[in-house]
Scaffold this motif. Sequence first.
Motif, PDB file in Angstrom:
ATOM      1  N   LEU A 283       0.811  -1.206   0.000  1.00 29.70           N
ATOM      2  CA  LEU A 283       0.000   0.000   0.000  1.00 29.70           C
ATOM      3  C   LEU A 283       0.854   1.270   0.000  1.00 29.70           C
ATOM      4  CD1 LEU A 283      -2.922   1.000   0.097  1.00 29.70           C
ATOM      5  CD2 LEU A 283      -2.782   0.913   2.585  1.00 29.70           C
ATOM      6  N   PHE A 284       1.886   1.281   0.834  1.00 34.74           N
ATOM      7  CA  PHE A 284       2.703   2.483   0.978  1.00 34.74           C
ATOM      8  C   PHE A 284       4.078   2.357   0.343  1.00 34.74           C
ATOM      9  CE2 PHE A 284      -0.060   2.600   4.846  1.00 34.74           C
ATOM     10  CZ  PHE A 284      -0.888   3.609   4.391  1.00 34.74           C
ATOM     11  N   GLY A 285       4.410   1.197  -0.161  1.00 39.61           N
ATOM     12  CA  GLY A 285       5.711   1.000  -0.793  1.00 39.61           C
ATOM     13  C   GLY A 285       6.848   1.222   0.191  1.00 39.61           C
ATOM     14  N   ILE A 286       7.875   1.858  -0.285  1.00 40.06           N
ATOM     15  CA  ILE A 286       9.075   2.091   0.511  1.00 40.06           C
ATOM     16  C   ILE A 286       8.828   3.101   1.640  1.00 40.06           C
ATOM     17  CG2 ILE A 286       9.984   3.963  -0.908  1.00 40.06           C
ATOM     18  CD1 ILE A 286      12.741   2.679  -0.619  1.00 40.06           C
ATOM     19  N   HIS A 287       7.784   3.904   1.504  1.00 44.28           N
ATOM     20  CA  HIS A 287       7.557   4.988   2.461  1.00 44.28           C
ATOM     21  C   HIS A 287       7.180   4.497   3.857  1.00 44.28           C
ATOM     22  CE1 HIS A 287       8.095   7.762  -0.771  1.00 44.28           C
ATOM     23  NE2 HIS A 287       7.144   7.164  -1.472  1.00 44.28           N
TER      24      HIS A 287
ATOM     25  N   ASN B 259      16.796  14.849   9.753  1.00 46.67           N
ATOM     26  CA  ASN B 259      15.924  13.687   9.856  1.00 46.67           C
ATOM     27  C   ASN B 259      14.458  14.108   9.996  1.00 46.67           C
ATOM     28  OD1 ASN B 259      15.861  10.672  10.154  1.00 46.67           O
ATOM     29  ND2 ASN B 259      14.783  11.264  12.019  1.00 46.67           N
ATOM     30  N   ALA B 260      14.201  15.193  10.714  1.00 49.24           N
ATOM     31  CA  ALA B 260      12.832  15.694  10.877  1.00 49.24           C
ATOM     32  C   ALA B 260      12.244  16.124   9.537  1.00 49.24           C
ATOM     33  CB  ALA B 260      12.808  16.847  11.873  1.00 49.24           C
ATOM     34  N   VAL B 261      13.052  16.748   8.693  1.00 47.62           N
ATOM     35  CA  VAL B 261      12.592  17.144   7.360  1.00 47.62           C
ATOM     36  C   VAL B 261      12.273  15.893   6.536  1.00 47.62           C
ATOM     37  CG1 VAL B 261      13.313  18.218   5.178  1.00 47.62           C
ATOM     38  CG2 VAL B 261      13.755  19.378   7.350  1.00 47.62           C
ATOM     39  N   GLY B 262      13.139  14.898   6.589  1.00 53.19           N
ATOM     40  CA  GLY B 262      12.892  13.647   5.881  1.00 53.19           C
ATOM     41  C   GLY B 262      11.652  12.933   6.393  1.00 53.19           C
ATOM     42  N   TYR B 263      11.450  12.953   7.709  1.00 54.08           N
ATOM     43  CA  TYR B 263      10.274  12.334   8.321  1.00 54.08           C
ATOM     44  C   TYR B 263       9.006  13.021   7.813  1.00 54.08           C
ATOM     45  CZ  TYR B 263       7.215  10.483  11.993  1.00 54.08           C
ATOM     46  OH  TYR B 263       6.204   9.854  12.676  1.00 54.08           O
ATOM     47  N   SER B 264       9.032  14.344   7.817  1.00 55.28           N
ATOM     48  CA  SER B 264       7.880  15.118   7.356  1.00 55.28           C
ATOM     49  C   SER B 264       7.576  14.849   5.885  1.00 55.28           C
ATOM     50  CB  SER B 264       8.152  16.607   7.587  1.00 55.28           C
ATOM     51  OG  SER B 264       7.073  17.380   7.152  1.00 55.28           O
ATOM     52  N   ALA B 265       8.604  14.789   5.054  1.00 52.84           N
ATOM     53  CA  ALA B 265       8.408  14.507   3.632  1.00 52.84           C
ATOM     54  C   ALA B 265       7.827  13.110   3.424  1.00 52.84           C
ATOM     55  CB  ALA B 265       9.732  14.646   2.886  1.00 52.84           C
ATOM     56  N   THR B 266       8.350  12.143   4.155  1.00 53.04           N
ATOM     57  CA  THR B 266       7.847  10.772   4.046  1.00 53.04           C
ATOM     58  C   THR B 266       6.398  10.694   4.485  1.00 53.04           C
ATOM     59  OG1 THR B 266      10.067   9.912   4.454  1.00 53.04           O
ATOM     60  CG2 THR B 266       8.251   8.379   4.760  1.00 53.04           C
ATOM     61  N   LEU B 267       6.072  11.393   5.563  1.00 56.45           N
ATOM     62  CA  LEU B 267       4.697  11.421   6.057  1.00 56.45           C
ATOM     63  C   LEU B 267       3.767  12.062   5.019  1.00 56.45           C
ATOM     64  CD1 LEU B 267       3.166  10.510   8.534  1.00 56.45           C
ATOM     65  CD2 LEU B 267       3.588  12.755   9.546  1.00 56.45           C
ATOM     66  N   SER B 268       4.245  13.080   4.324  1.00 62.75           N
ATOM     67  CA  SER B 268       3.448  13.722   3.269  1.00 62.75           C
ATOM     68  C   SER B 268       3.166  12.750   2.125  1.00 62.75           C
ATOM     69  CB  SER B 268       4.166  14.956   2.736  1.00 62.75           C
ATOM     70  OG  SER B 268       4.208  15.958   3.718  1.00 62.75           O
ATOM     71  N   PHE B 269       4.155  11.942   1.748  1.00 60.97           N
ATOM     72  CA  PHE B 269       3.940  10.939   0.704  1.00 60.97           C
ATOM     73  C   PHE B 269       2.869   9.937   1.136  1.00 60.97           C
ATOM     74  CE2 PHE B 269       8.314  12.001  -0.834  1.00 60.97           C
ATOM     75  CZ  PHE B 269       7.969  12.334  -2.131  1.00 60.97           C
ATOM     76  N   ILE B 270       2.954   9.491   2.372  1.00 58.13           N
ATOM     77  CA  ILE B 270       1.969   8.521   2.876  1.00 58.13           C
ATOM     78  C   ILE B 270       0.585   9.151   2.933  1.00 58.13           C
ATOM     79  CG2 ILE B 270       1.275   7.199   4.910  1.00 58.13           C
ATOM     80  CD1 ILE B 270       4.262   6.593   5.347  1.00 58.13           C
ATOM     81  N   LYS B 271       0.518  10.384   3.416  1.00 59.90           N
ATOM     82  CA  LYS B 271      -0.770  11.090   3.490  1.00 59.90           C
ATOM     83  C   LYS B 271      -1.383  11.210   2.097  1.00 59.90           C
ATOM     84  CE  LYS B 271      -2.888  15.436   4.809  1.00 59.90           C
ATOM     85  NZ  LYS B 271      -2.662  16.844   5.022  1.00 59.90           N
ATOM     86  N   GLY B 272      -0.574  11.550   1.105  1.00 62.66           N
ATOM     87  CA  GLY B 272      -1.068  11.647  -0.263  1.00 62.66           C
ATOM     88  C   GLY B 272      -1.601  10.320  -0.774  1.00 62.66           C
ATOM     89  N   ARG B 273      -0.908   9.256  -0.423  1.00 62.27           N
ATOM     90  CA  ARG B 273      -1.346   7.913  -0.845  1.00 62.27           C
ATOM     91  C   ARG B 273      -2.685   7.557  -0.199  1.00 62.27           C
ATOM     92  NH1 ARG B 273      -1.518   4.338  -4.760  1.00 62.27           N
ATOM     93  NH2 ARG B 273      -1.376   2.220  -4.011  1.00 62.27           N
TER      94      ARG B 273
END
Length: 115
Positions: free
Chosen positions: A5-9, A90-104
């Motif tokens: 569902l979320f792939g690598i994210h 790491n916080a920026v990366g976490y936020s970006a990853t969370l945005s990808f998941i939210k979009g999915r």
Amino acid sequence: MSDTLFGIHGAALELRSQRMGQLASNIANAGTPGYKAKDIDFATALAARTSGASEDKAISTATRYRVPVMPSLDGNTVEMATEQTAFAENAVGYSATLSFIKGRVETITRAIKGD
């Protein structure tokens, strides 16, 4: 199911969360004599995780002790500037990853509703 569902994210979010905890531990122990700062090499951990390793195995494979630029007399290897920079990155990366998941999730929700 979350892997498909979320792939690598999904795995990336778990690893970033673990790394954030490690960096926070380093910062919290900045004044502890003899404390050895550690970090998780995110790229190594993610590669291990995507090749089938469990989260614990991926983290243990990718955890490294920090080599201080200026060793302290009490043996503590925490350098606040290094830790704060790594934490922010790491916080920026976490936020970006969370945005990808939210979009999915939003895409799947729209598909289910038929919007």
